[in-house]
Write a protein that holds these residues in place. Sequence first.
Motif, PDB file in Angstrom:
ATOM      1  N   ARG A  61      16.540   1.762   2.690  1.00  0.00           N
ATOM      2  CA  ARG A  61      17.826   2.150   2.114  1.00  0.00           C
ATOM      3  C   ARG A  61      17.686   2.834   0.763  1.00  0.00           C
ATOM      4  NH1 ARG A  61      20.618  -3.552   2.585  1.00  0.00           N
ATOM      5  NH2 ARG A  61      21.695  -2.698   0.789  1.00  0.00           N
ATOM      6  N   PHE A  62      16.461   3.081   0.303  1.00  0.00           N
ATOM      7  CA  PHE A  62      16.289   3.672  -1.020  1.00  0.00           C
ATOM      8  C   PHE A  62      14.978   4.440  -1.095  1.00  0.00           C
ATOM      9  CE2 PHE A  62      14.496  -0.549  -1.043  1.00  0.00           C
ATOM     10  CZ  PHE A  62      13.322  -0.448  -1.761  1.00  0.00           C
ATOM     11  N   THR A  63      14.884   5.305  -2.091  1.00  0.00           N
ATOM     12  CA  THR A  63      13.703   6.119  -2.365  1.00  0.00           C
ATOM     13  C   THR A  63      12.748   5.327  -3.251  1.00  0.00           C
ATOM     14  OG1 THR A  63      15.006   8.134  -2.185  1.00  0.00           O
ATOM     15  CG2 THR A  63      12.972   8.305  -3.436  1.00  0.00           C
ATOM     16  N   LEU A  64      11.449   5.530  -3.059  1.00  0.00           N
ATOM     17  CA  LEU A  64      10.463   4.844  -3.896  1.00  0.00           C
ATOM     18  C   LEU A  64       9.250   5.742  -4.102  1.00  0.00           C
ATOM     19  CD1 LEU A  64       8.079   3.900  -1.738  1.00  0.00           C
ATOM     20  CD2 LEU A  64       9.621   2.010  -1.351  1.00  0.00           C
ATOM     21  N   ASP A  65       8.387   5.320  -5.017  1.00  0.00           N
ATOM     22  CA  ASP A  65       7.092   5.975  -5.224  1.00  0.00           C
ATOM     23  C   ASP A  65       6.033   5.142  -4.520  1.00  0.00           C
ATOM     24  OD1 ASP A  65       8.385   7.766  -6.900  1.00  0.00           O
ATOM     25  OD2 ASP A  65       7.365   7.105  -8.727  1.00  0.00           O
ATOM     26  N   ALA A  66       5.116   5.783  -3.824  1.00  0.00           N
ATOM     27  CA  ALA A  66       4.014   5.095  -3.154  1.00  0.00           C
ATOM     28  C   ALA A  66       2.705   5.530  -3.814  1.00  0.00           C
ATOM     29  CB  ALA A  66       3.987   5.437  -1.663  1.00  0.00           C
ATOM     30  N   VAL A  67       1.937   4.550  -4.266  1.00  0.00           N
ATOM     31  CA  VAL A  67       0.661   4.818  -4.930  1.00  0.00           C
ATOM     32  C   VAL A  67      -0.435   4.162  -4.103  1.00  0.00           C
ATOM     33  CG1 VAL A  67      -0.691   4.573  -7.040  1.00  0.00           C
ATOM     34  CG2 VAL A  67       1.802   4.866  -7.184  1.00  0.00           C
ATOM     35  N   PHE A  68      -1.262   4.990  -3.469  1.00  0.00           N
ATOM     36  CA  PHE A  68      -2.339   4.497  -2.613  1.00  0.00           C
ATOM     37  C   PHE A  68      -3.597   4.279  -3.445  1.00  0.00           C
ATOM     38  CE2 PHE A  68       0.640   6.364   0.266  1.00  0.00           C
ATOM     39  CZ  PHE A  68       0.583   5.550   1.394  1.00  0.00           C
ATOM     40  N   LEU A  69      -4.226   3.118  -3.230  1.00  0.00           N
ATOM     41  CA  LEU A  69      -5.392   2.706  -4.020  1.00  0.00           C
ATOM     42  C   LEU A  69      -6.600   2.442  -3.139  1.00  0.00           C
ATOM     43  CD1 LEU A  69      -3.568  -0.004  -6.185  1.00  0.00           C
ATOM     44  CD2 LEU A  69      -4.004   2.387  -6.809  1.00  0.00           C
ATOM     45  N   ASP A  70      -7.805   2.671  -3.697  1.00  0.00           N
ATOM     46  CA  ASP A  70      -9.018   2.281  -2.983  1.00  0.00           C
ATOM     47  C   ASP A  70      -9.370   0.840  -3.372  1.00  0.00           C
ATOM     48  OD1 ASP A  70     -10.352   2.352  -5.467  1.00  0.00           O
ATOM     49  OD2 ASP A  70     -11.490   4.162  -4.998  1.00  0.00           O
ATOM     50  N   ARG A  71     -10.517   0.367  -2.909  1.00  0.00           N
ATOM     51  CA  ARG A  71     -10.920  -1.029  -3.176  1.00  0.00           C
ATOM     52  C   ARG A  71     -11.115  -1.332  -4.661  1.00  0.00           C
ATOM     53  NH1 ARG A  71     -11.855  -3.598   1.463  1.00  0.00           N
ATOM     54  NH2 ARG A  71     -12.401  -2.358   3.269  1.00  0.00           N
ATOM     55  N   ARG A  72     -11.432  -0.316  -5.451  1.00  0.00           N
ATOM     56  CA  ARG A  72     -11.646  -0.508  -6.893  1.00  0.00           C
ATOM     57  C   ARG A  72     -10.365  -0.284  -7.700  1.00  0.00           C
ATOM     58  NH1 ARG A  72     -16.447   2.981  -8.696  1.00  0.00           N
ATOM     59  NH2 ARG A  72     -15.828   2.065 -10.669  1.00  0.00           N
ATOM     60  N   LEU A  73      -9.227  -0.149  -7.000  1.00  0.00           N
ATOM     61  CA  LEU A  73      -7.912   0.079  -7.601  1.00  0.00           C
ATOM     62  C   LEU A  73      -7.814   1.444  -8.276  1.00  0.00           C
ATOM     63  CD1 LEU A  73      -6.964  -3.429  -9.034  1.00  0.00           C
ATOM     64  CD2 LEU A  73      -6.792  -2.552  -6.701  1.00  0.00           C
ATOM     65  N   ARG A  74      -8.575   2.401  -7.757  1.00  0.00           N
ATOM     66  CA  ARG A  74      -8.439   3.793  -8.195  1.00  0.00           C
ATOM     67  C   ARG A  74      -7.382   4.466  -7.335  1.00  0.00           C
ATOM     68  NH1 ARG A  74     -14.634   5.172  -8.137  1.00  0.00           N
ATOM     69  NH2 ARG A  74     -14.050   4.824  -5.985  1.00  0.00           N
ATOM     70  N   VAL A  75      -6.562   5.276  -7.963  1.00  0.00           N
ATOM     71  CA  VAL A  75      -5.510   6.000  -7.251  1.00  0.00           C
ATOM     72  C   VAL A  75      -6.158   7.094  -6.407  1.00  0.00           C
ATOM     73  CG1 VAL A  75      -3.475   7.468  -7.521  1.00  0.00           C
ATOM     74  CG2 VAL A  75      -3.833   5.515  -9.071  1.00  0.00           C
ATOM     75  N   VAL A  76      -5.879   7.065  -5.093  1.00  0.00           N
ATOM     76  CA  VAL A  76      -6.392   8.113  -4.207  1.00  0.00           C
ATOM     77  C   VAL A  76      -5.285   9.069  -3.758  1.00  0.00           C
ATOM     78  CG1 VAL A  76      -8.389   6.800  -3.434  1.00  0.00           C
ATOM     79  CG2 VAL A  76      -6.270   6.640  -2.150  1.00  0.00           C
ATOM     80  N   ARG A  77      -4.028   8.634  -3.910  1.00  0.00           N
ATOM     81  CA  ARG A  77      -2.903   9.535  -3.611  1.00  0.00           C
ATOM     82  C   ARG A  77      -1.631   8.955  -4.209  1.00  0.00           C
ATOM     83  NH1 ARG A  77      -0.606  11.741   2.180  1.00  0.00           N
ATOM     84  NH2 ARG A  77       0.901  13.171   1.269  1.00  0.00           N
TER      85      ARG A  77
END
Length: 123
Positions: A61-77
């Motif tokens: 029901r709402f818009t959000l931001d999605a932050v994809f992380l690898d195993r080391r918690l680095r942003v991959v997308r």
Amino acid sequence: MRSKEAASLRLLRTGEVVADRVRVPRTFIGRGIGLLGRAGLEPGEGMWIKPCNGIHMWFMRFTLDAVFLDRRLRVVRVVPELRPWRMVPLVLRAQSVVELPAGTSARLGLVEGDELERVRTGG
């Protein structure tokens, strides 16, 4: 909520808090339901789904931001302003996704390669 861990996430590059009330569902069903039924996320709130490397926004029901992380918690997308009824197919290298209020990633300037730090807060 007992069925979920709680965490706080901080951006290592700046020390800024990404979210201080992050829920982490512990079960397959909890991960599947995610934020369905919610009207939105308040500033500072988030949901960290792991393992996860793709999401859908069906029935949301709402818009959000999605932050994809690898195993080391680095942003991959970073997928900003993800609207209902959209999806993000598999993100290679991603091990988890943090769903945040829309606009959070832009406010923090989150980019691929940024690293996050987890601070356990109980729950």
